[in-house]
Design a protein around this motif. Structure first.
Motif, PDB file in Angstrom:
ATOM      1  N   VAL A   1      33.997  41.049  32.338  1.00 20.28           N
ATOM      2  CA  VAL A   1      34.980  41.674  31.449  1.00 20.28           C
ATOM      3  C   VAL A   1      34.380  42.927  30.814  1.00 20.28           C
ATOM      4  CG1 VAL A   1      36.311  41.355  29.341  1.00 20.28           C
ATOM      5  CG2 VAL A   1      36.132  39.499  30.974  1.00 20.28           C
ATOM      6  N   THR A   2      35.192  43.985  30.728  1.00 19.70           N
ATOM      7  CA  THR A   2      34.766  45.207  30.060  1.00 19.70           C
ATOM      8  C   THR A   2      35.871  45.707  29.137  1.00 19.70           C
ATOM      9  OG1 THR A   2      35.604  46.693  31.799  1.00 19.70           O
ATOM     10  CG2 THR A   2      33.356  45.872  32.061  1.00 19.70           C
ATOM     11  N   HIS A   3      35.452  46.519  28.164  1.00 24.77           N
ATOM     12  CA  HIS A   3      36.397  47.123  27.219  1.00 24.77           C
ATOM     13  C   HIS A   3      36.017  48.581  27.014  1.00 24.77           C
ATOM     14  CE1 HIS A   3      38.676  48.108  23.672  1.00 24.77           C
ATOM     15  NE2 HIS A   3      37.619  48.083  22.887  1.00 24.77           N
TER      16      HIS A   3
ATOM     17  N   PRO B   1      45.692  39.818  38.643  1.00 27.61           N
ATOM     18  CA  PRO B   1      46.294  41.116  38.974  1.00 27.61           C
ATOM     19  C   PRO B   1      45.881  42.235  38.036  1.00 27.61           C
ATOM     20  CG  PRO B   1      47.935  39.622  38.029  1.00 27.61           C
ATOM     21  CD  PRO B   1      46.710  38.804  38.313  1.00 27.61           C
ATOM     22  N   GLU B   2      45.421  41.896  36.837  1.00 25.75           N
ATOM     23  CA  GLU B   2      45.017  42.922  35.876  1.00 25.75           C
ATOM     24  C   GLU B   2      43.879  43.785  36.404  1.00 25.75           C
ATOM     25  OE1 GLU B   2      46.901  39.510  33.786  1.00 25.75           O
ATOM     26  OE2 GLU B   2      45.199  39.685  35.188  1.00 25.75           O
ATOM     27  N   LEU B   3      43.072  43.240  37.309  1.00 30.24           N
ATOM     28  CA  LEU B   3      41.979  44.029  37.880  1.00 30.24           C
ATOM     29  C   LEU B   3      42.501  45.217  38.683  1.00 30.24           C
ATOM     30  CD1 LEU B   3      39.445  41.287  39.055  1.00 30.24           C
ATOM     31  CD2 LEU B   3      39.232  42.826  37.099  1.00 30.24           C
ATOM     32  N   MET B   4      43.716  45.095  39.206  1.00 30.43           N
ATOM     33  CA  MET B   4      44.309  46.173  39.998  1.00 30.43           C
ATOM     34  C   MET B   4      45.166  47.117  39.158  1.00 30.43           C
ATOM     35  SD  MET B   4      43.219  45.885  43.098  1.00 30.43           S
ATOM     36  CE  MET B   4      44.377  46.797  44.112  1.00 30.43           C
ATOM     37  N   THR B   5      45.635  46.632  38.020  1.00 33.29           N
ATOM     38  CA  THR B   5      46.583  47.425  37.238  1.00 33.29           C
ATOM     39  C   THR B   5      45.979  48.050  35.980  1.00 33.29           C
ATOM     40  OG1 THR B   5      47.329  45.467  36.007  1.00 33.29           O
ATOM     41  CG2 THR B   5      48.518  46.007  38.037  1.00 33.29           C
ATOM     42  N   THR B   6      44.804  47.603  35.561  1.00 35.31           N
ATOM     43  CA  THR B   6      44.233  48.085  34.296  1.00 35.31           C
ATOM     44  C   THR B   6      43.955  49.586  34.329  1.00 35.31           C
ATOM     45  OG1 THR B   6      42.449  47.834  32.702  1.00 35.31           O
ATOM     46  CG2 THR B   6      41.863  47.483  35.007  1.00 35.31           C
ATOM     47  N   SER B   7      44.241  50.244  33.227  1.00 36.19           N
ATOM     48  CA  SER B   7      43.871  51.654  33.058  1.00 36.19           C
ATOM     49  C   SER B   7      42.844  51.788  31.936  1.00 36.19           C
ATOM     50  CB  SER B   7      45.115  52.502  32.731  1.00 36.19           C
ATOM     51  OG  SER B   7      45.734  52.037  31.548  1.00 36.19           O
TER      52      SER B   7
ATOM     53  N   SER C   1      42.919  46.200  25.052  1.00 39.57           N
ATOM     54  CA  SER C   1      44.223  46.271  25.711  1.00 39.57           C
ATOM     55  C   SER C   1      44.680  44.881  26.153  1.00 39.57           C
ATOM     56  CB  SER C   1      44.143  47.194  26.935  1.00 39.57           C
ATOM     57  OG  SER C   1      43.392  46.573  27.977  1.00 39.57           O
ATOM     58  N   GLU C   2      45.951  44.778  26.499  1.00 38.90           N
ATOM     59  CA  GLU C   2      46.482  43.493  26.961  1.00 38.90           C
ATOM     60  C   GLU C   2      45.785  43.045  28.246  1.00 38.90           C
ATOM     61  OE1 GLU C   2      48.573  41.234  25.533  1.00 38.90           O
ATOM     62  OE2 GLU C   2      48.181  42.531  23.815  1.00 38.90           O
ATOM     63  N   ASP C   3      45.509  43.994  29.156  1.00 36.26           N
ATOM     64  CA  ASP C   3      44.796  43.639  30.384  1.00 36.26           C
ATOM     65  C   ASP C   3      43.398  43.126  30.063  1.00 36.26           C
ATOM     66  OD1 ASP C   3      46.854  44.230  32.135  1.00 36.26           O
ATOM     67  OD2 ASP C   3      46.181  46.291  32.496  1.00 36.26           O
TER      68      ASP C   3
ATOM     69  N   GLY D   1      39.606  48.836  30.506  1.00 36.78           N
ATOM     70  CA  GLY D   1      38.468  48.119  31.051  1.00 36.78           C
ATOM     71  C   GLY D   1      38.911  47.056  32.040  1.00 36.78           C
ATOM     72  N   GLY D   2      37.916  46.432  32.669  1.00 35.45           N
ATOM     73  CA  GLY D   2      38.201  45.369  33.635  1.00 35.45           C
ATOM     74  C   GLY D   2      37.398  45.581  34.900  1.00 35.45           C
TER      75      GLY D   2
END
Length: 202
Positions: free
Chosen positions: A165-167, A151-157, A178-180, A159-160
């Motif tokens: 994976v991105t930062h 779900p982090e792919l939809m909620t990240t503000s 970030s936590e995401d 990277g992702g």
């Protein structure tokens, strides 16, 4: 006799530490899978002076990668900071020297994933991930990303990306992971290792 664990190579280049931090998180994800060990390796910087050479062993951090690391690994996570929407020259230079392993098929059929960090939020993260996939496809690797079951792919503000994976590190590198981003990095390492185990069993 105790069975030998699979080696998952986490190969990265990091100038200011952000990509290294992602590599370490991916390695944690790898090692959360029974039977898998992460091997962290880096590449030396490319010098603008032709005569300059790096020491054989880095003063600190991960050792430099050798071609034997490619031959011995059961899977590969490849990471680089973004340089104008592309992988860094140091990483490209390394892959340009892997023709012998390409001819031998050393990496063919092995799973792989990619990761990156950027100073700006829209600084070419996904194009950099795609640029790193290209040599892996030529080597015959099975390149994977992250599914939207995370779900982090939809909620990240920050990277992702489903490509890897991105930062977002910020221009001055002052943004912490970030936590995401952290959860996605751990998940990608686990996914890579789990698929390496399945392929080794097959």
């Amino acid at each position: 006799m105790k069975p030998t664990n699979l080696i998952i190579l986490v190969l990265f280049y990091s100038r200011h530490g952000a990509t290294r931090q992602l590599a370490e998180l991916i390695a944690q994800g790898v090692e959360s899978v029974p039977g898998c060990d992460a091997r962290l390796r880096t590449v030396p910087a490319v010098s603008t002076v032709a005569e300059a050479t790096a020491p054989e062993v880095p003063a600190q951090g991960a050792p430099y990668v050798e071609l034997e690391d490619l031959q011995q690994c059961a899977g590969l996570a490849l990471g680089s900071p973004t340089r104008f929407g592309n992988m860094a020259a140091a990483m490209k230079y390394f892959w340009d020297g892997t023709a012998s392993d390409w001819l031998a098929g050393s990496l063919a059929g092995k799973p792989a994933c990619v990761f990156t960090s950027t100073g700006s939020l829209h600084g070419g993260q996904e194009s950099t991930l795609l640029s790193m996939m290209i040599p892996l496809f030529h080597h015959g690797m099975l390149v994977m990303g992250l599914p939207y079951t995370h779900p982090e792919l939809m909620t990240t503000s920050t990277g992702g990306s489903p490509y890897g994976v991105t930062h977002w590190s910020g221009i001055d590198g002052d943004k912490a992971i970030s936590e995401d981003e952290k959860r996605l990095a751990l998940a990608l390492g686990r996914r890579l290792a789990e698929n390496a185990v399945k392929l080794a069993g097959a």
